[in-house]
Every structure is written in C-alpha cells, then in structure tokens.
Scaffold this motif. Structure first.
Motif, short mmCIF file in Angstrom:
data_model
loop_
_atom_site.label_atom_id
_atom_site.label_comp_id
_atom_site.label_asym_id
_atom_site.label_seq_id
_atom_site.Cartn_x
_atom_site.Cartn_y
_atom_site.Cartn_z
N SER A 142 26.58 32.37 55.60
CA SER A 142 27.38 31.24 56.43
C SER A 142 27.68 30.13 55.41
CB SER A 142 27.27 31.18 57.81
OG SER A 142 26.03 30.58 57.82
N ASN A 143 26.86 30.00 54.48
CA ASN A 143 26.87 28.84 53.57
C ASN A 143 28.07 28.83 52.57
OD1 ASN A 143 24.89 27.60 54.82
ND2 ASN A 143 23.32 27.40 53.16
N ALA A 144 28.90 27.64 52.36
CA ALA A 144 29.90 27.76 51.48
C ALA A 144 29.67 28.18 50.05
CB ALA A 144 30.70 26.48 51.41
N ASP A 145 28.39 27.79 49.73
CA ASP A 145 27.91 28.06 48.24
C ASP A 145 27.62 29.45 48.04
OD1 ASP A 145 25.63 28.16 49.45
OD2 ASP A 145 24.51 26.62 48.22
N TYR A 146 27.31 30.18 49.19
CA TYR A 146 27.20 31.78 49.15
C TYR A 146 28.46 32.34 49.17
CZ TYR A 146 25.68 36.37 49.97
OH TYR A 146 25.58 37.72 50.02
N TYR A 147 29.38 32.05 50.23
CA TYR A 147 30.57 32.88 50.55
C TYR A 147 31.84 32.63 49.37
CZ TYR A 147 32.58 29.22 53.64
OH TYR A 147 33.38 28.12 54.30
N LYS A 148 31.54 31.33 48.83
CA LYS A 148 32.65 31.28 47.72
C LYS A 148 32.69 32.50 46.72
CE LYS A 148 31.91 28.65 43.94
NZ LYS A 148 31.56 27.46 43.01
N HIS A 149 31.33 33.14 46.58
CA HIS A 149 31.29 34.43 45.70
C HIS A 149 31.81 35.47 46.28
CE1 HIS A 149 29.23 31.74 42.77
NE2 HIS A 149 28.42 31.36 43.78
N THR A 150 31.43 35.50 47.87
CA THR A 150 32.06 36.96 48.37
C THR A 150 33.44 36.64 48.15
OG1 THR A 150 30.07 36.43 50.04
CG2 THR A 150 32.01 38.00 50.71
N GLN A 151 34.02 35.59 48.54
CA GLN A 151 35.53 35.47 48.26
C GLN A 151 35.87 35.67 46.91
OE1 GLN A 151 36.15 31.22 49.42
NE2 GLN A 151 36.45 31.85 51.28
N TRP A 152 35.13 35.32 45.80
CA TRP A 152 35.66 35.83 44.41
C TRP A 152 35.36 37.48 44.02
CZ3 TRP A 152 32.57 38.22 40.65
CH2 TRP A 152 32.79 38.28 39.52
N ILE A 153 34.60 37.96 44.80
CA ILE A 153 34.41 39.43 44.55
C ILE A 153 35.51 39.99 45.27
CG2 ILE A 153 33.17 41.56 45.54
CD1 ILE A 153 30.51 39.69 45.29
N PHE A 154 36.15 39.27 46.52
CA PHE A 154 37.35 39.97 46.95
C PHE A 154 38.62 39.70 46.19
CE2 PHE A 154 41.37 39.67 49.27
CZ PHE A 154 41.02 40.51 50.32
N THR A 155 38.54 38.76 45.33
CA THR A 155 39.74 38.65 44.45
C THR A 155 39.45 39.80 43.32
OG1 THR A 155 38.57 36.97 43.12
CG2 THR A 155 39.81 36.15 44.97
N GLN A 156 38.46 39.89 43.07
CA GLN A 156 38.22 41.19 41.82
C GLN A 156 38.55 42.33 42.33
OE1 GLN A 156 37.40 39.76 38.78
NE2 GLN A 156 37.70 38.05 40.13
N LEU A 157 38.28 42.72 43.79
CA LEU A 157 38.85 43.95 44.25
C LEU A 157 40.43 44.11 44.20
CD1 LEU A 157 35.97 44.21 46.99
CD2 LEU A 157 36.45 46.07 45.47
N PHE A 158 40.85 42.84 44.67
CA PHE A 158 42.34 42.67 44.62
C PHE A 158 43.04 43.05 43.18
CE2 PHE A 158 46.68 40.74 44.63
CZ PHE A 158 47.18 41.03 45.68
N ASP A 159 42.30 42.52 42.19
CA ASP A 159 42.99 42.64 40.83
C ASP A 159 42.35 43.78 40.23
OD1 ASP A 159 44.55 40.41 40.89
OD2 ASP A 159 42.93 39.01 40.53
N ALA A 160 42.18 44.81 41.02
CA ALA A 160 41.48 46.08 40.22
C ALA A 160 42.28 47.38 41.00
CB ALA A 160 40.13 45.96 40.55
N TRP A 161 42.16 48.50 40.13
CA TRP A 161 42.54 49.96 40.64
C TRP A 161 41.51 50.78 40.11
CZ3 TRP A 161 44.70 53.74 37.17
CH2 TRP A 161 44.83 53.55 35.95
N TYR A 162 41.68 51.98 40.84
CA TYR A 162 40.90 53.01 40.31
C TYR A 162 41.39 54.07 39.56
CZ TYR A 162 36.23 55.39 40.63
OH TYR A 162 35.21 56.26 40.34
#
Length: 937
Positions: free
Chosen positions: A127-147
């Motif tokens: 729940s700390n922003a310095d942690y979930y900023k990276h969770t948010q970033w991983i989400f963007t990587q999933l959005f910008d990817a295909w299988y």
C-alpha cells in the motif's frame, strides 16, 4: 546465574536490531540462498500461535544456511491492501491507511518478540506508493504486450503492429479474443486511430471486456472464486451473484501450457502440483459447430469425446450464454428467465461441486446435428459454466453419467452407441467397446473414431481438433477503495496508459468508502479525479478544463496485484528507478525456499508464476519460475470449548449432566477453562453481557464441565492462543521449540498448552550445562569419548533434520543430548560451544547468551555450523555377553580390534570364567568378534 528468558530475549532482540545482524548484501563471494515466507496480510487481530509455525521453520532454515556459509536473503513485509481494512473503514469512518499502519505495528512487535532473523531493511508494503508505482508500471507493460504463439512468449505490442502493417492479421498466431474479423495490411493502414486501438484491445495481455463476475452487493466489489464459500463471501458471509460487468482482465490463459510444463521443473509437493494441474485443466478433443434450426446462429462446443458425436441427444447451454435469451421461444421465456435469475445467486464453485441436484429448462429451440441433420433440443442447465470452454455441451447420455441422469430426469430419449448395456447407467469408459449406431464410425474404438470424426468434421467445415484449458483469463478489476489505482485514463472511452515517469498515481482522498449513489466504485466519491494531459498530473477536487483533462479509471486492482511480484522487490527495495536492478535480479535469481499455507495452492501461486513468466518474456525477470522449492506448513488447530444452554433459557448444563434436554451447543472462551475442563463460571458471566444472568446445572462434584473439539484456530471460535502470552510466561525460545516439537511441519496438529512446560524445562536443563548459581562453569578440559559421541550424534541428526524439514525430531534429539551430557557431568568447552551453535537456529536467544558467556563478542548467527565427524560415532570397544553352555553369566568390555585368540586368552584368564569352570578345561570356545563369546563343556 539463573536463566531468565524475558531478560535475555529482550537483550538480544535489541542487539540484532542495533547491529543489523541479519542485513544482507546483494554482492557477496558466498553462494546465495533466498528463503521467503508467504506475504502476510496484517489483520487487526494480530498473530495467534498458528501463524508463526511457517515463519519459525523458515527462520531455522535461514539461520542454518547462514551458518553453513551462504549469503541468505530472508525478508519480510506486508500485503497491506485488501478488503478487511476497507470494511473497517466503512464501519468506523477511519481511513484504511491508519488501521493498516496500526495493524502492521502490532504484527512487527509480535514478530520481533519471536526472534526472527528477517532483514527488516528490505521491508515492503504493497500500500506504499513507492511500491505500487511499480505494480502500476507492470500493468502498463501488460497493456503494451501481446502473446505470440509462434515464439511462445509475450512480446511488445509494437511487433504486432508491425505485422499488421506488413500483412494484416490473417496469418498472425496470437492469443486473442474470439471471432476477430480478418483484415489486410491496406485495411489496417486505413483504419482510424480509434479503430486501431479497438482492434489492439482484442490482442493485448490486459484488456477491457464484458465479463461474468462474482458480484457481492454488500461489499460493493467483485470477488474471485476462492473468496466465495457456499454462495457467500468468505469475508462477512454476504450473498454473491453472477453478473456481467466491463472489467480489466489478464490473459493468463495464454500461459496455460507453460504453467503446466513449468511444474515439472520445480520442487513442490505432488498434491500442490495436482491442484495447479486441475485448475489449469488441460483437455484434448475437438471443437464442434452446431447450426441452429430456423436461425443463422451457431453453437460451438468443445468435447473430449468427438467419437460419441452420433450419441448426441440434446445440448445444454450455460444459463449465462449469450444466445440463451435470443433463441428462447415465447412459450419458454418465463421459465428460462426464472432459472437464469436463480442461477445468478449460486457461485461457480457451488455449481461445479453439486453433482446430486438435477435442474434445467428447455429453451424451445433446436440445433442441427452436423452429420445426420436431426433436430436436437437445446436446454439450459447450471452445471454448464459460461466461462469454461464455450459455455455449451453436446450431451451424450449413453457415455456420460451426468448427461444420463439429466436425460432420465427430463425424459429425453437416450441413444445407445456402444456395444454395451446402458439400461442402468452410462458407459463412461474410453475403452472396452466398439461403436454402433454411429454411421461411418461403426466398429471403431475410441482412438480410431476420434481421429475419423475430427477428419470428417473438418471436411464439412463444422469442427476441428483442439486443446482446451479450464483456466480462464483473470478478472483484474475491483470496485473498492483500498487498492492500487490503475495508471489508466480514458479518451473517448478508450484506455490510455500514463507514462512511467509520471507514476505513481496516488489514491485520492474520499469522504465515503462505499460505491457512489449512481453505482460507480468508491473512487467516484472523489469530487474530481482526472488526468491532465497538458501538465501530466492528476487533478482532484478542483474545476477543470474539459479539453485537456480526461477521466481516470475508477476501479482499483485486486488484492493479488501486489503479491504477484513482491519477491523481486525484496531483492532491491530502495530502487526508485525500477522494481529491481538487473544486478540484484541476476544475483538472487528466484526464491530457493518458499513456505506458506496450502490455501494459496491455486490463486496466488498461479498468478505469481504468470507474472514472473511474463516479466521473463520481456527480459525483466531472470528465471521462468519464481519459487524453486515450496513447502506448505500444516495448520495448528485449536481446542475449542463448548457450553450447553437449555433451549429457551439462560441455564447451562454441565456436559456430563446432559440427559434428554434440548440444548444449544455454544462456544466458550478457552481462557475460562482449566486443564480439567472445568469452567470458571463467574468469569463466564462477566465475559459477555448476555451471559451475566446465566445459571448452571453442575455435576456431582459441584463443577461445570465443558465439551471440547479440535478445529481451526479462529477468533470466532474463541479458541485462539496469543503468542505474546506464551512468550511472557515461558519465553520465545520455548514457543519456537514447542511449535516445531508438535509434529511434522506439513501436518495439521492440535495446540495443547499443557505440553509446553516440558520444553521450558529442557531449556533450563540446557542452561545448567553452562552455568550454576555462581556463574559460568565451563572448563577447557578434554571431553570424554562419550561426550563427543553425544555431541556428534546430535550434529548428524540436526543436519539431516533441517535438510529434510523434519524439525520436530531435532527437538527430541536436543533433549536426548542434554540428558546424556547432564549424566556425563559435561561442562567442557569443546562440547558446549558447538552445541550452542547447533541449538541456535531453533532457540536463538538462549544460544546467543550462552555464546556470549563463553567469551564470544560476535553474534552466534555468524558462527560456522559444526562439522559432523563420523569417527566419534565409531565404537572402539564392545561389551560382550559371556555365556557358558548357552547361558549368559557375565559381560566384559573388550576393544573391537582384538583377534579371536586375544579375546579367548583374556576371557579364560578372567576370574569370573575360572569360577564358572572350577578348574575344568572348556571343550570348545566359540567367539564371533564384535558379537558373542560362548564356552561349551
């Protein structure tokens, strides 16, 4: 000099903290070893004695590995987003961040008191922003990817766009939505920006889609299947219904085969692997298309038994299937709608598990058999799930037990296609038959007919061979406040990602944590929460210029978002640029030992493996699998206490006085019951207001005896034992040893506080080897062979036990060793120094104190674990039984290296032998060196 556990433990906990004894470097010449506990959620109730079991085991292993020369990473943190804190906020109005912080402080205090060797410099909180900023970033990587099925891995979306630009999508091998229209490169290049974005959403690894979800109105959120029990939310017991919502989903299904194959490369128990296999649910069969009578629509089914195609008697659709309301006739509509409404109140898990109830409704519509063109009735039934396969089944009662029961219940004709009797039950075997009444498949067995049926279906364009998986794409949206905000804003309804440099997107402040009045998620309670594309910032609670500001996503991420990658953050937790540096990731690689509860056998472990594999595909993670070895600790069970109230009264009957009265069996707080199962009646009356006027029917001894049952330790069962109380009375080392002593780590075992005094007594006895009332008694004299033997038996046993995770038998060996050394009056440094090290992973506080008493300045955690030496266990002599004519008369201790002649000479010269012989010469002397001596005659 007495053993005072509370004083000693406080001293060494302070020492470890001040000296950062367990701080780990990412650069070392030592081999690495990563020990991890499953991410704890910090609840307000704190820890009970069942919670530390896995932590103690992992701590023993981590301390042992450190002493064996490894650079050990043993971190801890908190999975601190979640529903419980939010529900408390809804009830009290207190911000979840406040209660979460309080709960974490309570957990940390309890964990520290038990003496764990965590590297707290690496603590993370989801729940700390310095942690979930990276969770948010991983989400963007999933959005910008295909299988990409051809490369069998995820790739950047740019590579897919390049393929579309060059040759359209006709030959693209991708995991994507079903039913995508084909387009050429020219058509793609002529698409508008909006059309391109809509098309790419059908291919992205995370995407927006209308999805059937488990909706809990009382909690105001979507729940995962493992958060529901018997149609109710596990949290709070609220009703859950199925409904369609536009949700973010993730294509975990793209990894189904890799998730299956990866199980072969990791050291997990077979039961956990089997749970994963069942959840993934690989099936090999065929996709079959049935045309509808009087309609242009078709129904696709997946079947593992295409050989039975001629036995289809009816079809069953999931009540949620898109075609149901479209094809239902007017005569059947009321019954169908009523059935759909009833089904929505049942969870998928309940529907799958209920094999006894037979229910369904005829839609009034008919499908057409692909070969015979016969009309086939179309029913709906809740045993068919919309999310599994195609949400439709071709029912073959002759070969399927459930279809057989359904057909009999609704009087549907059953066509026998086997040369077997089906008058009493279906023939569900895949061998032992040949087909009949099956046209071109007659006379074939299952394997032959399957191949032929698929060939013919492909020839007429109504089917093909296919591999199917039960694993469905994971819904990734939650309609709640206390979770990670999505890094997503919308332009004309289309999602856009916020760049990494602008992350994190922080949770806004809201007045209410419930959904808005118009049904939006709680983030909709923020007066304005939007993304300013000009200034690249979040705008809240102010007037905005609608030309440059676009709405942000109001859903938050699910509880499993932060826990799906946390082990990598521990590798480099202070990194502000990336979730972890390449150097740290390449050094630690993955988790060597993971310990946690079996309740995570599917959900958490599947999601974690999925994210790890995805990050590996994009070269962000160094390994394919995150957790090399996994151990599920068993549950410590509580002993619940029960009182018996006569119905309609406030009178309680002692268990041994119940006759024919009708009584209610009610939980009582175990702290009000003594070791003889007798209730503290005054304490019971003071415990709860509704019991203040309680009256009691006592036994002949004037006592109230309670009943007992061993079950899960739970606050609601009033059978929870607080580890703080055990530490206060006996010490943390006693708690640690006792939890290990209860039984094998992976088995469930009941807690019994009465047995803890024996472990406490052992530690006092250990102390007395080193000190008496006047101080340290250790001497530098050479130990006896027996002392060395006792020590090295213990070293050997403890090494074997720790390596095999058999911690309970180590504790038994410690007790044996201390008893032997006490009898030998051992106070020799050469024995007691290594003994302290061997004990230290299990009981670190007393071991540190003993180590210090022996004159050492450094922590025992840094001492080298003693080496087992076999020579100390080799017997140098043997106590022989000496028999005369087969009867043993006395024993004699002799060196094992004597020859037969030497043994004979010594035995004949012994005065006890002379007494037995009385001057006679024995006729025969039988000697087996190392075993027996027998004199005959």
């Amino acid at each position: 000099m007495k053993y005072n556990p509370n004083e000693i433990e406080a001293k060494w906990q302070k020492f470890w903290k001040e000296n950062q004894t367990f701080k780990t470097d990412n650069i070392s010449d030592k081999p690495k070893y990563y020990v991890l506990d499953m991410f704890p959620y910090p609840s307000g109730a704190g820890l009970h004695v069942g919670h530390p079991l896995g932590y103690i085991a992992s701590d023993i292993f981590a301390r042992y590995k450190r002493q064996r020369g490894f650079n050990v990473l043993h971190p801890q943190g908190y999975d601190s987003f979640g529903l419980p804190a939010e529900q408390y906020a809804i009830q009290t109005g207190q911000h979840p961040a406040i209660t979460t912080e309080e709960n974490i402080s309570r957990y940390r205090e309890q964990l520290d008191r038990i003496g764990f060797s965590f590297d707290w410099s690496r603590e993370v909180r989801t729940s700390n922003a310095d942690y979930y900023k990276h969770t948010q970033w991983i989400f963007t990587q999933l959005f910008d990817a295909w299988y990409n099925k051809e490369s069998n891995q995820a790739e950047k979306i740019e590579t897919l766009v390049a393929l579309f630009e060059q040759s359209g999508n006709a030959n693209v091998q991708a995991v994507s939505d079903e039913g995508i229209n084909l387009f050429t490169a020219d058509q793609w290049n002529q698409f508008s920006v909006e059309e391109k974005e809509l098309m790419l959403l059908k291919y992205r690894m995370t995407y927006l889609a209308e999805t059937e979800v488990n909706w809990c109105p009382a909690l105001g959120t979507v729940l995962a299947n493992d958060e529901i029990k018997d149609g109710l939310s596990e949290r709070g017991g609220h009703p859950v219904v199925r409904k369609k919502m536009k949700q973010w989903s993730m294509r975990i299904s793209a990894y189904a085969e890799r998730l299956l194959q990866g199980l072969e490369s990791i050291d997990w128990t077979e039961s956990i692997k089997e749970s994963q296999r069942n959840w993934i649910g690989k099936s090999v069969g065929a996709s079959v298309v049935f045309n509808l009578k009087e309609s242009d629509d078709t129904i696709e089914v997946f079947t593992t038994r295409p050989d039975t195609i001629f036995g289809v008697s009816f079809m069953t659709l999931a009540p949620e299937h898109d075609l149901v309301l479209k094809i239902t006739t007017d005569e059947q509509r009321a019954a169908v709608e009523e059935y759909i409404e009833a089904t929505a109140k049942r969870s998928e898990r309940d529907r799958m598990a209920d094999v006894k109830t037979i229910s369904g409704v005829f839609t009034g519509a008919y499908a057409e058999h692909p070969f015979t063109k016969e009309a086939i009735e179309i029913w709906i039934g809740d045993y068919v799930l919309a999310g599994y396969g195609t949400g439709a089944v071709m029912a073959v009662p002759a070969g399927d037990t459930r279809d057989y029961a359904f057909a009999n219940h609704f009087d549907i004709a059953i066509k026998n296609i086997f040369n077997q009797d089906i008058s009493e039950e279906a023939y569900a075997e895949k061998d032992g038959f040949v087909l009949e009444n099956s046209d071109f498949l007659n006379g074939m067995n299952c394997k032959e007919a399957t191949k032929k049926a698929i060939e013919e279906l492909e020839a007429i364009g109504q089917g093909k061979g296919k591999v199917n998986y039960r694993l469905r794409d994971a819904v990734f949206s939650r309609q709640r406040y206390w979770g990670e905000p999505f890094p997503v804003y919308y332009v004309d309804g289309l999602p856009k990602m916020i760049e990494q440099k602008h992350l994190p997107i922080l949770l806004p402040e809201v007045e209410k944590y419930l959904p808005t009045e118009d049904g939006q998620p709680p983030l909709g309670n923020a007066a304005v929460w939007a993304w300013d594309t000009v200034n690249n910032c979040v705008v809240e609670n102010s007037l905005i210029d609608g030309k440059t500001v676009f709405p942000l996503e109001l859903n938050t991420m699910p509880g499993w978002a932060g826990s799906s990658w946390y082990w990598m953050r521990y590798m480099d937790p202070q990194n502000t640029e990336a979730f972890a540096s390449k150097e740290a990731l390449n050094y630690w690689q993955n988790v060597d030992l993971y310990i946690g509860g079996s309740e995570h056998a599917t959900g958490h472990l599947l999601y974690s493996r999925f994210w790890n594999k995805f990050l590996k595909d994009l070269n962000y993670a160094p390994t394919e699998e995150p957790f090399q070895k996994l151990i599920n600790q068993g549950m410590i069970l509580g002993t619940s206490a029960f009182v018996y109230r006569i119905e309609g009264t406030n009178t309680f009957v002692s268990k041994d006085m119940i006759t024919d009265q009708k009584v209610q069996k009610l939980y009582a707080y175990v702290g009000l019951v003594n070791s003889s199962s007798e209730l503290d009646m005054e304490g019971f009356k003071a415990w709860r207001p509704d019991y203040a006027t309680a009256e009691f029917v006592l036994n002949a001894n004037g006592k109230y005896v309670v009943g007992h049952e061993v079950e899960k330790m739970s606050k609601s069962y009033y059978n929870v034992v607080n580890p703080d109380d055990i530490c206060e009375e006996y010490g943390a080392d006693t708690l640690r040893l006792y939890e290990m002593f209860l039984g094998p780590l992976e088995q469930a075992k009941p807690w019994n506080t009465a047995g803890i005094s024996g472990v406490a007594g052992f530690l006092k006895k250990l102390w007395k080897l080193y000190a008496d009332d006047n101080g340290v008694v250790v001497v530098d004299e050479e130990p006896t062979k027996d002392m060395y033997k006792s020590l090295h038996k213990t070293i050997k046993k403890v090494i074997e036990d720790i390596e095999n995770f058999s911690f309970n038998t180590s504790v038994s060996q410690f007790m044996i060793c201390v008893n032997e050394l006490s009898q030998q009056k051992c106070n020799h440094r050469a024995i007691l120094e290594p003994l302290a090290i061997v004990v230290s992973p299990y009981a670190p506080h007393i071991a540190e104190e003993l180590w210090s008493m022996l004159g050492h300045k450094e922590s025992i955690a840094d001492a080298e674990f003693p080496e087992f030496k076999q020579e100390y266990l080799v017997e140098s002599s043997k106590e022989y039984p000496v028999s005369f004519n087969g009867k043993m008369r006395f024993k004699i201790e002799l060196p094992l290296d004597l020859t037969e002649e030497q043994i004979k000479e010594i035995v004949l010269a012994d005065e006890r032998t002379q007494a037995q012989l009385q001057g006679r010469e024995p006729k025969k002397v039988i000697i087996v060196p190392g075993k027996i001596i027998n004199l005959v005659g």
